[in-house]
Design a protein around this motif. Structure first.
Motif, short mmCIF file in Angstrom:
data_model
loop_
_atom_site.label_atom_id
_atom_site.label_comp_id
_atom_site.label_asym_id
_atom_site.label_seq_id
_atom_site.Cartn_x
_atom_site.Cartn_y
_atom_site.Cartn_z
N ALA A 392 0.83 -1.20 0.00
CA ALA A 392 0.00 0.00 0.00
C ALA A 392 0.87 1.26 0.00
N PHE A 393 1.92 1.25 0.80
CA PHE A 393 2.78 2.43 0.88
C PHE A 393 3.52 2.64 -0.44
N ASP A 394 3.95 1.55 -1.03
CA ASP A 394 4.60 1.62 -2.35
C ASP A 394 3.68 2.30 -3.36
N LYS A 395 2.43 1.86 -3.41
CA LYS A 395 1.47 2.42 -4.35
C LYS A 395 1.20 3.89 -4.05
N ARG A 396 1.10 4.23 -2.77
CA ARG A 396 0.83 5.61 -2.40
C ARG A 396 1.98 6.53 -2.82
N ILE A 397 3.20 6.08 -2.65
CA ILE A 397 4.34 6.89 -3.07
C ILE A 397 4.30 7.10 -4.58
N ARG A 398 4.06 6.03 -5.32
CA ARG A 398 4.04 6.13 -6.79
C ARG A 398 2.95 7.08 -7.28
N ASN A 399 1.85 7.19 -6.53
CA ASN A 399 0.72 8.00 -6.98
C ASN A 399 0.73 9.43 -6.44
N LEU A 400 1.77 9.81 -5.68
CA LEU A 400 1.82 11.17 -5.14
C LEU A 400 1.89 12.19 -6.27
N GLU A 401 1.00 13.17 -6.21
CA GLU A 401 0.97 14.20 -7.23
C GLU A 401 1.96 15.32 -6.96
N TRP A 402 2.34 15.48 -5.70
CA TRP A 402 3.18 16.61 -5.35
C TRP A 402 4.68 16.31 -5.41
N MET A 403 5.05 15.04 -5.64
CA MET A 403 6.46 14.65 -5.59
C MET A 403 6.98 14.28 -6.98
N SER A 404 8.20 14.70 -7.27
CA SER A 404 8.82 14.41 -8.56
C SER A 404 9.23 12.95 -8.64
N GLU A 405 9.42 12.47 -9.86
CA GLU A 405 9.84 11.08 -10.07
C GLU A 405 11.23 10.84 -9.48
N GLU A 406 12.07 11.84 -9.51
CA GLU A 406 13.43 11.70 -8.96
C GLU A 406 13.39 11.39 -7.47
N THR A 407 12.58 12.14 -6.73
CA THR A 407 12.49 11.91 -5.29
C THR A 407 11.72 10.63 -4.99
N LEU A 412 11.13 5.18 -2.71
CA LEU A 412 10.85 3.75 -2.91
C LEU A 412 12.06 2.90 -2.57
N LYS A 413 13.23 3.41 -2.84
CA LYS A 413 14.46 2.69 -2.48
C LYS A 413 14.55 2.53 -0.97
N LYS A 414 14.20 3.59 -0.27
CA LYS A 414 14.21 3.52 1.20
C LYS A 414 13.17 2.53 1.69
N LEU A 415 11.96 2.60 1.13
CA LEU A 415 10.89 1.68 1.53
C LEU A 415 11.29 0.23 1.27
N ASN A 416 11.85 -0.04 0.12
CA ASN A 416 12.19 -1.42 -0.25
C ASN A 416 13.38 -1.97 0.52
N ASN A 417 14.12 -1.11 1.18
CA ASN A 417 15.24 -1.56 2.01
C ASN A 417 14.90 -1.54 3.50
N LEU A 418 13.63 -1.32 3.82
CA LEU A 418 13.20 -1.28 5.21
C LEU A 418 13.26 -2.67 5.83
N GLY A 539 20.23 4.43 6.31
CA GLY A 539 20.19 4.97 7.66
C GLY A 539 21.16 6.10 7.89
N ASN A 540 21.67 6.70 6.83
CA ASN A 540 22.59 7.82 6.97
C ASN A 540 21.84 9.14 6.77
N MET A 541 22.27 10.17 7.48
CA MET A 541 21.63 11.48 7.38
C MET A 541 22.11 12.17 6.11
N VAL A 542 21.54 11.70 5.01
CA VAL A 542 21.91 12.18 3.67
C VAL A 542 20.64 12.67 2.98
N ASN A 543 20.68 13.84 2.41
CA ASN A 543 19.51 14.39 1.73
C ASN A 543 19.23 13.65 0.43
N TRP A 544 18.02 13.14 0.26
CA TRP A 544 17.62 12.45 -0.98
C TRP A 544 16.47 13.17 -1.67
N TRP A 545 16.23 14.40 -1.26
CA TRP A 545 15.13 15.19 -1.79
C TRP A 545 15.63 16.23 -2.80
#
Length: 686
Positions: A392-407, A412-418, A539-545
């Motif tokens: 569900a979270f994967d689908k919600r991220i993919r369908n976000l209208e306010w977020m660019s494909e890059e972010t 999704l990479k973070k979610l899939n490595n959880l 888990g590193n404090m690195v900006n991915w946005w």
């Protein structure tokens, strides 16, 4: 739920009727909602909290030994009874012989329960500290004593600890942290309202009373004022609770020489060696609050040594009080229990000692708890639910209208490595080097507690420079809670929370998804809240946005802050939207994901339709509101608003709903209804 970014630094509705021709015997249904707890004749569009919980709110009284009552404390009480029974039976188990971790837990508990021993020992164990404090004559002596106190688990002025480096989460680093306050946080020292002033006055009186009961020599009231003077200085130099949520501001790496320049009164290399730090492993340490450390130096230079001695003595008395004789325990409760939390009486000794035992050596007895209470079916069912929530979270991220494909790609990479941990650890903690005394000339509850503090500190500090053990759990299996750890990018659900009212693997799926499903979604959402979103998939404090996406995220977060700022807890006491932002994002994202996860489950397993007159979607939202039903004493509610990053239960129950179109559809909420929120004011983040 707990968000462990820095562990130093959680009606009148008819039931479904049988169809004509069916046997008159009531159709068997899976466990679901308790209809008797709902509000009679309450319109869900007007007051959903009472709709779901009205009878419970009307009939429930807060126990005298509690400051609040609801789903979490109810389950904790139930769990305590299970654990006390386990402790009793384990004491008779010949398999748990001397030297085993289980026997250490049993002995620790037994000594703690010996009230006669506690009365006989009294406050005599404190004399070793008072003698050392009274002997102080120089700053060098002070530094040496601070090292010994910190190594034994006491926390005057500041502290040191080891945990994962925020920028390199694979390695443990040394942190220097602020500490040394007797009131809950900075706000208690700085707020000028009448209640805050009253609490400060009572605190000074409490310090004087405790110092007198402990037999500390001198004018108790004068000593209490000395303590308040020093704590005020430290508080004014501390970050506010909201400022402390700015994680990058807490990351101030520097060499030991840099700390020496920042806070020159302490000889830091000598001090660190004194607490057991191997300086060969410390190229860099991390100071969480540089301003605070400057104030420590100023205090050492400007405050009379006799006042510092009184402050140190208070630190010992305050931390030791709950493990001494009844007079000390009761006096401590009179302030922290009655004044701060509004609780009328102490919890039974057995529950208090059990809580301490769990905190010291919990995994040892947690092994027995898991074997007796957590069947494989429960874990398998929970894992299936987690899988659906992740989809569900994967689908919600993919369908976000306010977020660019890059972010989105990075999210999704973070979610899939959880990493998901359910029930209990694969590797249990080793307590072989922990000393627990149960006989001899000098043994007591307090002495065992002090041994535990020293052991915990030494176990922690030796990890500096070592790889992070990502198999370790931050909670015991018998803990009624859950957490997200951004440094491990993991969500963790102890066995104890996988019980009603949050979860029942035999129950109606909609009720489970509204309870445990939303809790799971909440913890996933923490990876993407205002704090967790600062950390990448490793888990590193690195900006991915991207810059634009981060701005849009912050704009939506500010709308959520404004929503919760408007919730009034007590007269002149409002929820702090900035303090609770992470948890509110977790609730909003978690409940949205739980709704979508339920739809996945229904598509795969079939829709059972109405149960108790409600659709699956309605049951999910009702279930959500029931897990947050809570009654508070005013003092407890006030303390929570001032100190806790979690919003009070009544606002957690309704806050997310008013932003969700799916809720409006489920209960036909329309403009003009009390719960209606104009579309432009609704918050959609994840």
């Amino acid at each position: 739920m707990r968000n462990s970014i820095l562990s130093l630094l959680v009606i009148g509705v008819l039931s479904a009727c049988t169809a004509p021709g069916e046997d008159a015997k009531e159709k068997e249904m899976p466990p679901g909602l308790d209809m008797t707890m709902m509000g009679e004749d309450v319109d869900p569009k007007e007051d959903f909290y009472r709709f779901a919980n009205g009878n419970w709110l009307d009939k429930t009284e807060i126990p005298a030994d509690e400051g609040r009552w609801g789903g979490f404390p109810e389950l904790r009480e139930k769990n305590d009874k299970i654990m006390l029974d386990i402790m009793d039976r384990s004491a008779q188990n010949p398999d748990f012989g001397d030297g085993t971790d289980e026997r250490k837990a049993i002995d620790f508990f037994a000594v703690g329960m010996d009230s006669t021993l506690a009365e006989r020992v009294g406050t005599k164990p404190l004399s070793k500290w008072m003698d050392q404090i009274n002997a102080l004559s120089s700053k060098e002596d002070l530094q040496n004593l601070l090292a010994e106190m910190h190594r034994t688990g006491y926390g005057p002025f500041h502290g040191v600890a080891s945990f994962a480096n925020l920028m390199d989460s694979e390695i443990n680093s040394l942190y220097v942290v602020a500490g040394g306050l007797g009131l809950p946080n900075r706000d208690y020292y700085t707020k000028e309202d009448a209640k805050s002033k009253e609490i400060r006055e009572k605190y000074v009186a409490h310090v004087g009373r405790m110092m007198s009961l402990a037999g500390v020599e001198g004018d108790a009231y004068a000593m209490a004022n000395d303590v308040m003077e020093i704590e005020n200085r430290l508080a004014l130099a501390s970050l506010t609770p909201i400022e402390a949520r700015n994680i990058p501001a807490l990351y101030n790496p520097m060499p030991v020489d840099g700390l020496q320049e920042l806070s020159p009164t302490i000889q830091w290399k000598s001090y660190l060696e004194g607490v057991g730090v191997d300086l060969g492993k410390v190229d860099t340490l991390i100071v969480t609050q540089p301003k605070f450390m400057k104030e420590v130096t100023a205090t050492f230079n400007e405050v009379d040594m006799e006042k510092i001695k009184n402050y140190l003595a208070w630190n010992v008395v305050n931390q030791a009080a709950n493990f001494l004789n009844n007079e000390m325990v009761q006096a401590n409760f009179d302030f922290y229990g009655k004044t701060i939390r509004g609780t009328e009486q102490m919890r039974p000794r057995s529950e208090r000692v059990l809580s301490t035992t769990n905190g010291v050596i919990g995994e040892a007895i947690g092994k027995v708890y898991v074997a007796e209470t957590f069947p494989p079916e429960a874990k398998a069912s929970a894992e299936e639910m987690v899988g659906n929530l992740m989809k569900a979270f994967d689908k919600r991220i993919r369908n976000l209208e306010w977020m660019s494909e890059e972010t989105k790609e990075q999210a999704l990479k973070k979610l899939n490595n959880l990493t998901v941990k359910i029930g209990y650890p694969d590797k249990w903690r080793d307590y072989s080097t922990l000393e627990v005394k149960k006989s001899g000339e000098s043994y007591s509850y307090y002495e065992n507690m002090e041994n535990a503090w020293r052991w915990q500190f030494e176990e922690n500090i030796k990890e500096i420079g070592e790889p992070v053990d990502k198999q370790r759990w931050g909670m015991n299996p018998q803990t009624v809670n859950a957490y997200f750890n951004p440094l491990n990018n993991e969500i963790v659900f102890p066995a104890a929370i996988l019980q009603p009212p949050f979860y029942n693997y035999t129950a109606d799926a909609a009720v489970n998804y509204g309870g445990m499903g939303a809790v799971i979604g909440h913890e996933i959402s923490h990876g993407f809240d205002d704090q967790g979103s600062r950390f990448d998939f490793q888990g590193n404090m690195v900006n991915w946005w991207t810059e634009d996406d981060k701005k849009r995220f912050e704009e939506r977060s500010e709308k959520l802050v404004a929503q919760y700022d408007a919730y009034k807890a007590l007269d002149s006491v409002y929820v702090q939207g900035k303090l609770t932002l992470g948890e509110n994002i977790g609730d909003l994202g978690g409940l949205n994901a739980a709704y979508d996860g339920l739809q996945i489950h229904l598509a795969e397993n079939g829709n059972p339709g109405l149960i108790d007159g409600f659709t699956p979607e309605q049951r999910l939202f009702i279930s959500w509101a029931t897990i947050w039903r809570t009654k508070y004493r005013d003092e407890t509610l006030r303390t929570q608003v001032l100190t806790d990053p979690h919003s009070p239960g009544m606002f957690r129950a309704i806050g997310p709903l008013t932003n969700m179109e799916t809720f409006y559809q489920a209960f036909d909420v329309k403009e003009g209804d009390e719960l209606w929120r104009p579309e432009e004011e609704r918050v959609i983040i994840w």
